[in-house]
Design a protein around this motif. Structure first.
Motif, PDB file in Angstrom:
ATOM      1  N   CYS A  51       0.947  -1.263  -0.114  1.00 37.15           N
ATOM      2  CA  CYS A  51      -0.059   0.167  -0.143  1.00 37.15           C
ATOM      3  C   CYS A  51       0.772   1.281  -0.050  1.00 37.15           C
ATOM      4  CB  CYS A  51      -0.902  -0.065   1.293  1.00 37.15           C
ATOM      5  SG  CYS A  51      -2.018   1.271   1.373  1.00 37.15           S
ATOM      6  N   ARG A  52       2.040   1.279   0.666  1.00 38.82           N
ATOM      7  CA  ARG A  52       2.700   2.344   0.791  1.00 38.82           C
ATOM      8  C   ARG A  52       3.454   2.625  -0.526  1.00 38.82           C
ATOM      9  NH1 ARG A  52       3.775   0.136   6.059  1.00 38.82           N
ATOM     10  NH2 ARG A  52       5.527  -0.889   5.314  1.00 38.82           N
ATOM     11  N   ARG A  53       3.959   1.230  -1.236  1.00 34.33           N
ATOM     12  CA  ARG A  53       4.669   1.699  -2.232  1.00 34.33           C
ATOM     13  C   ARG A  53       3.673   2.128  -3.348  1.00 34.33           C
ATOM     14  NH1 ARG A  53       4.610  -0.654  -7.147  1.00 34.33           N
ATOM     15  NH2 ARG A  53       3.255  -2.162  -6.512  1.00 34.33           N
ATOM     16  N   LYS A  54       2.379   1.771  -3.594  1.00 34.93           N
ATOM     17  CA  LYS A  54       1.394   2.106  -4.575  1.00 34.93           C
ATOM     18  C   LYS A  54       1.280   3.659  -4.215  1.00 34.93           C
ATOM     19  CE  LYS A  54      -1.164  -2.103  -5.652  1.00 34.93           C
ATOM     20  NZ  LYS A  54      -2.443  -2.710  -5.666  1.00 34.93           N
ATOM     21  N   LYS A  55       1.098   3.918  -2.929  1.00 32.64           N
ATOM     22  CA  LYS A  55       0.874   5.534  -2.599  1.00 32.64           C
ATOM     23  C   LYS A  55       2.101   6.073  -3.198  1.00 32.64           C
ATOM     24  CE  LYS A  55      -0.215   8.445   1.219  1.00 32.64           C
ATOM     25  NZ  LYS A  55      -0.183   8.730   2.630  1.00 32.64           N
ATOM     26  N   LYS A  56       3.355   6.088  -2.957  1.00 30.85           N
ATOM     27  CA  LYS A  56       4.411   6.471  -3.457  1.00 30.85           C
ATOM     28  C   LYS A  56       4.356   6.634  -5.045  1.00 30.85           C
ATOM     29  CE  LYS A  56       8.276   5.758  -0.023  1.00 30.85           C
ATOM     30  NZ  LYS A  56       9.364   5.330   0.096  1.00 30.85           N
ATOM     31  N   GLU A  57       4.129   5.598  -5.655  1.00 26.19           N
ATOM     32  CA  GLU A  57       3.978   5.716  -7.189  1.00 26.19           C
ATOM     33  C   GLU A  57       2.913   6.839  -7.220  1.00 26.19           C
ATOM     34  OE1 GLU A  57       2.652   2.749 -10.479  1.00 26.19           O
ATOM     35  OE2 GLU A  57       3.799   1.623  -8.915  1.00 26.19           O
ATOM     36  N   TYR A  58       1.787   6.705  -6.809  1.00 23.83           N
ATOM     37  CA  TYR A  58       0.516   7.649  -7.177  1.00 23.83           C
ATOM     38  C   TYR A  58       0.935   9.001  -6.919  1.00 23.83           C
ATOM     39  CZ  TYR A  58      -3.915   9.783  -6.617  1.00 23.83           C
ATOM     40  OH  TYR A  58      -5.109  10.858  -7.013  1.00 23.83           O
ATOM     41  N   VAL A  59       1.659   9.379  -5.893  1.00 23.43           N
ATOM     42  CA  VAL A  59       2.173  10.664  -5.428  1.00 23.43           C
ATOM     43  C   VAL A  59       3.000  11.119  -6.253  1.00 23.43           C
ATOM     44  CG1 VAL A  59       3.472  12.151  -3.940  1.00 23.43           C
ATOM     45  CG2 VAL A  59       1.509  10.461  -3.059  1.00 23.43           C
ATOM     46  N   LYS A  60       4.144  10.236  -6.985  1.00 25.06           N
ATOM     47  CA  LYS A  60       5.001  10.470  -7.800  1.00 25.06           C
ATOM     48  C   LYS A  60       4.202  11.103  -9.260  1.00 25.06           C
ATOM     49  CE  LYS A  60       9.512   8.766  -7.550  1.00 25.06           C
ATOM     50  NZ  LYS A  60      10.578   7.787  -7.509  1.00 25.06           N
ATOM     51  N   CYS A  61       3.246  10.148  -9.653  1.00 27.83           N
ATOM     52  CA  CYS A  61       2.628  10.382 -10.912  1.00 27.83           C
ATOM     53  C   CYS A  61       1.787  11.865 -10.623  1.00 27.83           C
ATOM     54  CB  CYS A  61       1.444   9.433 -11.057  1.00 27.83           C
ATOM     55  SG  CYS A  61       1.757   8.098 -12.389  1.00 27.83           S
ATOM     56  N   LEU A  62       1.318  11.972  -9.580  1.00 28.38           N
ATOM     57  CA  LEU A  62       0.507  13.204  -9.414  1.00 28.38           C
ATOM     58  C   LEU A  62       1.812  14.632  -9.676  1.00 28.38           C
ATOM     59  CD1 LEU A  62      -1.856  12.657  -6.684  1.00 28.38           C
ATOM     60  CD2 LEU A  62      -2.690  13.071  -9.144  1.00 28.38           C
ATOM     61  N   GLU A  63       2.759  14.340  -8.910  1.00 26.76           N
ATOM     62  CA  GLU A  63       3.984  15.368  -9.039  1.00 26.76           C
ATOM     63  C   GLU A  63       4.289  15.774 -10.498  1.00 26.76           C
ATOM     64  OE1 GLU A  63       6.679  13.755  -6.497  1.00 26.76           O
ATOM     65  OE2 GLU A  63       5.841  14.814  -4.483  1.00 26.76           O
ATOM     66  N   ASN A  64       4.507  14.630 -11.309  1.00 28.88           N
ATOM     67  CA  ASN A  64       4.699  14.734 -12.422  1.00 28.88           C
ATOM     68  C   ASN A  64       3.532  15.488 -13.204  1.00 28.88           C
ATOM     69  OD1 ASN A  64       6.997  13.240 -12.571  1.00 28.88           O
ATOM     70  ND2 ASN A  64       6.506  11.254 -12.954  1.00 28.88           N
ATOM     71  N   ARG A  65       2.610  14.983 -13.194  1.00 25.89           N
ATOM     72  CA  ARG A  65       1.332  15.747 -13.666  1.00 25.89           C
ATOM     73  C   ARG A  65       1.282  17.119 -13.402  1.00 25.89           C
ATOM     74  NH1 ARG A  65      -5.005  14.500 -13.248  1.00 25.89           N
ATOM     75  NH2 ARG A  65      -5.390  15.788 -14.930  1.00 25.89           N
ATOM     76  N   VAL A  66       1.596  17.599 -12.208  1.00 21.46           N
ATOM     77  CA  VAL A  66       1.695  18.845 -11.817  1.00 21.46           C
ATOM     78  C   VAL A  66       2.560  19.640 -12.448  1.00 21.46           C
ATOM     79  CG1 VAL A  66       2.244  20.481  -9.695  1.00 21.46           C
ATOM     80  CG2 VAL A  66       0.461  18.705  -9.608  1.00 21.46           C
ATOM     81  N   ALA A  67       3.960  18.871 -12.667  1.00 21.34           N
ATOM     82  CA  ALA A  67       4.936  19.726 -13.457  1.00 21.34           C
ATOM     83  C   ALA A  67       4.780  19.797 -14.681  1.00 21.34           C
ATOM     84  CB  ALA A  67       6.309  18.798 -13.331  1.00 21.34           C
ATOM     85  N   VAL A  68       3.959  18.809 -15.465  1.00 24.65           N
ATOM     86  CA  VAL A  68       3.451  18.951 -17.028  1.00 24.65           C
ATOM     87  C   VAL A  68       2.490  20.211 -17.048  1.00 24.65           C
ATOM     88  CG1 VAL A  68       2.321  17.880 -18.721  1.00 24.65           C
ATOM     89  CG2 VAL A  68       4.105  16.745 -17.731  1.00 24.65           C
ATOM     90  N   LEU A  69       1.683  20.198 -16.267  1.00 18.38           N
ATOM     91  CA  LEU A  69       0.458  21.302 -16.289  1.00 18.38           C
ATOM     92  C   LEU A  69       0.983  22.598 -15.764  1.00 18.38           C
ATOM     93  CD1 LEU A  69      -2.291  19.409 -14.601  1.00 18.38           C
ATOM     94  CD2 LEU A  69      -2.109  19.988 -16.829  1.00 18.38           C
ATOM     95  N   GLU A  70       2.051  22.821 -15.073  1.00 16.55           N
ATOM     96  CA  GLU A  70       2.580  24.128 -14.590  1.00 16.55           C
ATOM     97  C   GLU A  70       3.384  24.537 -15.934  1.00 16.55           C
ATOM     98  OE1 GLU A  70       4.924  23.404 -11.406  1.00 16.55           O
ATOM     99  OE2 GLU A  70       3.476  24.015 -10.010  1.00 16.55           O
ATOM    100  N   ASN A  71       3.961  23.507 -16.847  1.00 14.82           N
ATOM    101  CA  ASN A  71       4.845  24.008 -17.645  1.00 14.82           C
ATOM    102  C   ASN A  71       3.701  24.204 -18.950  1.00 14.82           C
ATOM    103  OD1 ASN A  71       7.281  23.695 -17.009  1.00 14.82           O
ATOM    104  ND2 ASN A  71       7.552  21.499 -17.712  1.00 14.82           N
ATOM    105  N   GLN A  72       2.854  23.596 -19.106  1.00 15.47           N
ATOM    106  CA  GLN A  72       1.665  24.001 -20.186  1.00 15.47           C
ATOM    107  C   GLN A  72       0.921  25.323 -19.691  1.00 15.47           C
ATOM    108  OE1 GLN A  72      -1.447  21.073 -20.211  1.00 15.47           O
ATOM    109  NE2 GLN A  72      -2.224  21.845 -22.174  1.00 15.47           N
TER     110      GLN A  72
END
Length: 111
Positions: free
Chosen positions: A70-91
């Motif tokens: 569960c902790r591993r999946k949560k880390k992966e999910y948070v990383k995905c969200l952080e990447n998405r935030v970075a992409v959206l900020e650039n956009q």
């Protein structure tokens, strides 16, 4: 319902106590028999205790693994969200620059 402290005579033959419950509305008594007497709740035999301990250890181990996953999946999910935030900020930055450029063109056209 009110519980009277009196044990009924029908339960006097066994070691399981029974109690009378009286409904305040009807005044009728209902018998309730306890599922286990206090004397019957003793320590289990050694083999049964070992089995219980083994099952508990297995359950705890499975729980630890599930928590780790569960902790591993949560880390992966948070990383995905952080990447998405970075992409959206650039956009967003790109769109703001484009908007400024179009405003400049529009303002200079009117002059």
């Amino acid at each position: 319902m009110a519980v009277t402290g009196d044990e009924t005579e029908s339960a006097a033959t066994g070691d399981i106590p029974a109690y009378q419950l009286r409904s305040p509305n009807s005044g009728l008594a209902q018998s309730i028999v306890m599922a286990a007497s206090p004397g019957s709740m003793q320590n289990p035999p050694p083999q049964h205790a070992e089995e219980i301990t083994r099952k508990r250890e297995v359950r705890l181990m499975k729980n630890r693994e599930a928590a780790r996953e569960c902790r591993r999946k949560k880390k992966e999910y948070v990383k995905c969200l952080e990447n998405r935030v970075a992409v959206l900020e650039n956009q967003n930055k790109t769109l703001i620059e484009e908007l400024k450029a179009l405003k400049d063109i529009y303002c200079h056209k009117g002059e």
